[in-house]
Design a protein around this motif. Structure first.
Motif, PDB file in Angstrom:
ATOM      1  N   SER A   1       0.826  -1.208   0.000  1.00 14.42           N
ATOM      2  CA  SER A   1       0.000   0.000   0.000  1.00 14.42           C
ATOM      3  C   SER A   1       0.861   1.258   0.000  1.00 14.42           C
ATOM      4  CB  SER A   1      -0.955  -0.030   1.189  1.00 14.42           C
ATOM      5  OG  SER A   1      -0.194  -0.106   2.386  1.00 14.42           O
ATOM      6  N   GLY A   2       2.118   1.119  -0.319  1.00 13.82           N
ATOM      7  CA  GLY A   2       2.965   2.289  -0.546  1.00 13.82           C
ATOM      8  C   GLY A   2       3.555   2.882   0.717  1.00 13.82           C
ATOM      9  N   ARG A   3       3.488   2.161   1.818  1.00  9.92           N
ATOM     10  CA  ARG A   3       4.080   2.687   3.040  1.00  9.92           C
ATOM     11  C   ARG A   3       5.391   1.976   3.329  1.00  9.92           C
ATOM     12  NH1 ARG A   3      -1.170   2.621   6.838  1.00  9.92           N
ATOM     13  NH2 ARG A   3      -1.724   0.868   5.520  1.00  9.92           N
ATOM     14  N   GLU A   4       6.162   2.607   4.140  1.00  9.57           N
ATOM     15  CA  GLU A   4       7.451   2.006   4.415  1.00  9.57           C
ATOM     16  C   GLU A   4       7.398   1.249   5.741  1.00  9.57           C
ATOM     17  OE1 GLU A   4      12.076   3.368   4.583  1.00  9.57           O
ATOM     18  OE2 GLU A   4      10.594   4.708   3.666  1.00  9.57           O
ATOM     19  N   ALA A   5       7.866   0.034   5.720  1.00  5.37           N
ATOM     20  CA  ALA A   5       7.859  -0.752   6.951  1.00  5.37           C
ATOM     21  C   ALA A   5       9.287  -1.133   7.302  1.00  5.37           C
ATOM     22  CB  ALA A   5       7.012  -2.007   6.761  1.00  5.37           C
ATOM     23  N   VAL A   6       9.682  -0.833   8.516  1.00  6.06           N
ATOM     24  CA  VAL A   6      11.042  -1.157   8.941  1.00  6.06           C
ATOM     25  C   VAL A   6      10.963  -2.116  10.117  1.00  6.06           C
ATOM     26  CG1 VAL A   6      13.282  -0.174   9.473  1.00  6.06           C
ATOM     27  CG2 VAL A   6      11.507   1.270   8.471  1.00  6.06           C
ATOM     28  N   VAL A   7      11.760  -3.164  10.038  1.00  6.54           N
ATOM     29  CA  VAL A   7      11.826  -4.109  11.150  1.00  6.54           C
ATOM     30  C   VAL A   7      13.136  -3.872  11.873  1.00  6.54           C
ATOM     31  CG1 VAL A   7      11.867  -6.528  11.792  1.00  6.54           C
ATOM     32  CG2 VAL A   7      10.462  -5.777   9.870  1.00  6.54           C
ATOM     33  N   VAL A   8      13.057  -3.609  13.173  1.00  6.82           N
ATOM     34  CA  VAL A   8      14.296  -3.403  13.927  1.00  6.82           C
ATOM     35  C   VAL A   8      14.366  -4.367  15.106  1.00  6.82           C
ATOM     36  CG1 VAL A   8      14.601  -0.987  13.293  1.00  6.82           C
ATOM     37  CG2 VAL A   8      13.199  -1.596  15.284  1.00  6.82           C
ATOM     38  N   GLY A   9      15.554  -4.489  15.612  1.00  5.87           N
ATOM     39  CA  GLY A   9      15.751  -5.234  16.856  1.00  5.87           C
ATOM     40  C   GLY A   9      15.658  -6.735  16.715  1.00  5.87           C
TER      41      GLY A   9
END
Lengths: 259, 377
Positions: free
Chosen positions: B76-84
């Motif tokens: 859907s055009g959003r940015e998803a960041v996975v951390v940790g």
């Protein structure tokens, strides 16, 4: 490397059929997150050992502890809980012939987990892709698969619940050398990504060299040698010597040295 | 349980998720619901960060759900960041990024009404096929029989004797018991109903004619179809599954000659023998009931028997027996050879074998009845 905990502890195990004793006071440890290769001549009791550990063959005496649970003393609920934590790849695959590959992989999930059909579909395809099958294979029946594909599908089923220990009974037997090599590599990568312990019964020298961290040799109903390939090459036991320093063994050993 | 698996809060245009507990197969159901709820949360958020630092356990189920969540947002055009995420779990995520990329062909589901019509039609076609296969098997067995007659030394005598032991000899006790009971029951019913007319003695005729002409051979044939026909099918089917039949063929043996001809010949011989024994047991059972229930003494029973029956009645029963054996044998062996790879198909063919051979035995009995009536037997 620190010594890791033993996840399987076999002590003083004796197994036999009729008046024949197959395993005689056998001791063996399998440590966490290692690939243990069990070798031995035909009829040495490798498969019997595997089947005894997972509870398919009754033992005469001795104790077996898997993930801290003694199967002989466990009640029904504990047994079931333990069986969820291991996966078994049988020699012939033992896929359910009336179910498709996808249903085979979903079978343990359906019985043990409460998840939606959608997630189950996605997970079964994910597992199949992890072992190198395509989503198109998912709707095939076991009788439509080649030998290598059957083994892969059976491995996907063994991995369905993300087990901590995987038992493999001759995973590469009946495969051509290329497929067998691929399969060894697959086991290696899966073991590393999933951090599982692998107990592998094998005949395949190549697998021992490429996949296994440690090797245990069965002869005369006992573990006569265990350790790394280097230990095996130094062993003085006659069977171990012939096996690892025979024609085929030494060829691989040379290759290993030169590599 | 009771651990917080996933929490979320909105920070301006950024949705922050914090994961915890066990992201494993055991909690997959719970986790899936949470992930689906969170996916629809805060549509106004521009980007998302997922903090996995609190996760204690992580496996492919957790990894896939995480991957599915990030895929949804990315789409859907959003940015998803996975951390940790701990380093050793990165491989798992990498693995999951490669899967479920293409749409999976769903097995097509058809209209149940159409399906049932199709099944009905298919059953008709299958029936035709079955007849062709039956004729084919009959032909193949005849050819192989002709060859054996020309070269009698090739015949498998050991196998025949072994099969005869299983099919005939070992079947004797159960056949005797069942036919004995059937004879007794017919006799009892006959006496009970004929008594009203004072015609008890005619129950002996009833037992004798019924048993010798029809019941004896039918009961025996049905028993043999259930007992030996099913075992033939299962045996040959399992051999087919394990490629034993192919192995025979590659060694230059004809499976029909080695496996099937002895089995069928044994049935052809065994059925008359068993029918004879069965009929005698039934007459004995009838006589016993006549004595105990009807008060008809053995002497009278036997003399009545010899009046009531002629050699014709006996012949009518015995002539039918070998044909019934042939039908059972051919149906059972043909079904065995049609077993395919799966255990299910083995079960299906075994059922088919028994049902078809019993059906054909009854049909054959009817045809014989017409035939004998028209030649006056």
């Amino acid at each position: 490397m620190t010594k890791k905990n033993a996840v399987i502890k076999v002590r003083d195990l004796e197994v036999g059929f009729g008046d024949q004793t197959i395993l005689d006071h056998l001791n063996l440890d399998v440590r966490e997150a290692e690939i243990l290769g069990v070798v031995g001549g035909s009829g040495a009791g490798k498969s019997v050992l595997l089947r005894t550990i997972i509870g398919l063959v009754p033992k005469r005496r001795g104790s077996i502890e898997v993930l801290g649970v003694d199967l002989a003393k466990a009640n029904e609920a504990e047994r079931r809980a333990l069986e969820r934590r291991w996966g078994v790849l049988f020699q012939q695959g033992a896929l359910f012939s009336s179910l498709t590959v996808r249903q085979n992989v979903q079978f343990p999930m359906r019985e043990n987990l409460e998840i939606s059909q959608n997630l189950m579909d996605e997970m079964s395809i994910a597992k199949l892709e992890m072992v190198g099958l395509t989503p198109q294979d998912a709707n095939k029946f076991p009788s439509e698969l080649s030998g290598g594909m059957t083994k892969r599908a059976a491995l996907a089923r063994a991995l369905a619940l993300d087990p901590e220990i995987v038992f493999l009974d001759e995973p590469t037997s009946g495969l051509d050398p290329i497929s067998a090599g691929d399969f060894d590599e697959l086991i290696r990568t899966l073991q590393q990504t999933l951090e599982i312990t692998v107990f592998m019964v094998t005949h395949d020298l190549e697998s021992l060299y490429t996949a296994c961290d440690r090797i245990a040799v069965l002869a005369d109903g006992k573990v006569v040698a265990d350790g790394s390939i280097a230990n095996m090459l130094e062993s003085e036991h006659p069977w171990v010597k012939t096996y690892f320093q025979g024609k085929r063994g030494s060829m691989l050993a040379d290759r290993q040295m030169n590599a | 349980m009771g651990e917080v698996l996933l929490t979320h809060k909105l920070e301006g245009e950024r949705l922050e998720l914090a994961a915890g507990g066990s992201w494993t197969a055991t909690h997959a159901g719970e986790l899936e619901a949470l992930v689906e709820r969170v996916a629809g949360e805060a549509p106004e958020a521009k980007d998302v960060s997922i903090d996995m630092a609190g996760v204690r356990e992580f496996d492919t189920f957790g990894a896939w759900l995480l991957e599915r969540l990030t895929r949804q947002w990315t789409k859907s055009g959003r940015e998803a960041v996975v951390v940790g995420l701990p380093e050793h779990d990165l491989g798992l995520i990498e693995e999951m990024q490669g899967v479920n990329l293409e749409a999976v062909p769903k097995p097509v589901r058809q209209n149940p009404l159409v399906n049932s019509f199709a099944a009905f039609g298919r059953a008709g076609v299958d029936f035709g096929h079955d007849l062709v296969i039956f004729a084919g098997m009959l032909g193949a067995v005849s050819v192989s029989l002709a060859r054996v007659v020309l070269h009698p030394r090739d015949y498998r005598l050991t196998s025949t004797i072994h099969q005869f032991d299983r099919v005939a000899w070992q079947a004797v006790p159960i056949i005797l018991l069942i036919t004995f009971l059937i004879g007794a029951i017919i006799s009892q019913q006959g006496i009970f109903h004929f008594r009203r007319f004072g015609a008890e003695l005619y129950s002996v005729d009833l037992v004798a004619i019924l048993v010798l002409r029809e019941i004896g051979v039918l009961i025996v044939a049905i028993m043999v179809a259930g007992r030996s026909g099913s075992s033939y099918t299962a045996e040959l089917g399992a051999m087919k599954m394990r490629e034993e039949i192919d192995a025979l063929r590659t060694m230059g043996f004809d499976p029909i000659e080695v496996l099937i001809l002895p089995r069928i010949l044994v049935l052809v011989v065994a059925l008359p023998v068993l029918t004879f024994l069965g009929s005698m047991a039934a007459l004995y059972g009838g006589g016993l009931v006549a004595l105990l229930y009807g008060g008809i003494s053995p002497e009278i029973y036997i003399s009545r028997l010899s009046d009531a029956i002629s050699l014709t009645h006996f012949k009518v029963g015995m002539i039918k027996a070998p044909f019934m054996g042939l039908v059972i044998g051919i149906v059972a062996c043909a079904a065995g050879l049609r077993v395919k790879g799966s255990a299910e198909s083995l079960g299906l063919q075994t059922t088919n074998s028994v049902v078809q051979s019993i059906f054909l035995v009854v049909v054959l009995d009817g045809l014989f009845a017409i035939f004998f009536a028209s030649i006056g037997m």
